[in-house]
Design an enzyme around this catalytic site. Sequence first.
Site, PDB file in Angstrom:
ATOM      1  CD  GLU A 133      14.888  -0.880 -11.757  1.00  0.00           C
ATOM      2  OE1 GLU A 133      15.207  -1.463 -13.149  1.00  0.00           O
ATOM      3  OE2 GLU A 133      15.705  -1.202 -10.996  1.00  0.00           O
TER       4      GLU A 133
ATOM      5  CD  GLU B 207      -4.387 -11.815  -4.969  1.00  0.00           C
ATOM      6  OE1 GLU B 207      -4.785 -13.080  -5.331  1.00  0.00           O
ATOM      7  OE2 GLU B 207      -3.327 -11.753  -4.737  1.00  0.00           O
TER       8      GLU B 207
END
Length: 271
Positions: free
Chosen positions: A81, A112
Amino acid sequence: MNYKKITETASNYDNLEQMDTQSLLENINREDQKVAAAVHLVIPAIIKLVDELALRFEKGGRLFYIGAGTSGRLGILDASEIPPTFGMPHERVVGIIAGGDIAIRKAVENAEDNAEQAWLDLKEHEITKDDVLVGIAASGTTPYVIGGIYEARANGILTACITNNPGSPLVEAAEIPIAVNVGPEFVTGSTRMKSGTSQKLVLNMISTALMIKIGRVRGNKMVNMQLSNDKLVDRGTRYLVEALAISYEEAEKLLKIHGSVHDATEAYKVK
């Protein structure tokens, strides 16, 4: 390391399946109201990070986020953004998720758990000492994130973290730890809830304050936003009408010529 893993402690509520819809929503909302207060307590650490970031950004440095699952997605959301909102090149704030871009939409098995992969991912972006790395992990135990933080720190890169477990291994690894204690989740262990909300709030604070400090906001307006649709062109035009006391038509023409509120304003001043 012995510490209380707050994100895994039992919910303050039980027998959730027996609650009616109103009770479920009111109780979730009751828990959510605790998040902003918890974030307020860590503002001193956020200040330190933002000030260090601003110093490096003025020299061309970058901000990297790394995370897995919800935490990784939130980092990517914040990074994505920045260009449309503040007109910054997309490579200045970068979000990286364990498992690669496919993991944005679909969980990647065991991604992960690889403590070496984050540094390999960061090296693809040629990370340097001018940059800052922020590791995001609610649990504070994610190997991908911790491994990346340790390697970055060993290479002279400033490191910070956002976690929801004070005293966790990630807190110990990062130079600027931001540990937001939001308490147990409404659904035990579901860190996409309060923990994720707190991470989003902190990320908003970090990136927005940084962009303001490096001059991407004037007054209270986004003067460098990308004019990528009619709504944003209209918003920028109205900003110019207000700032320069000119007609909407003149402001729109000026904006389309110069491409941003900032550049249009500067051009008008020297006209």
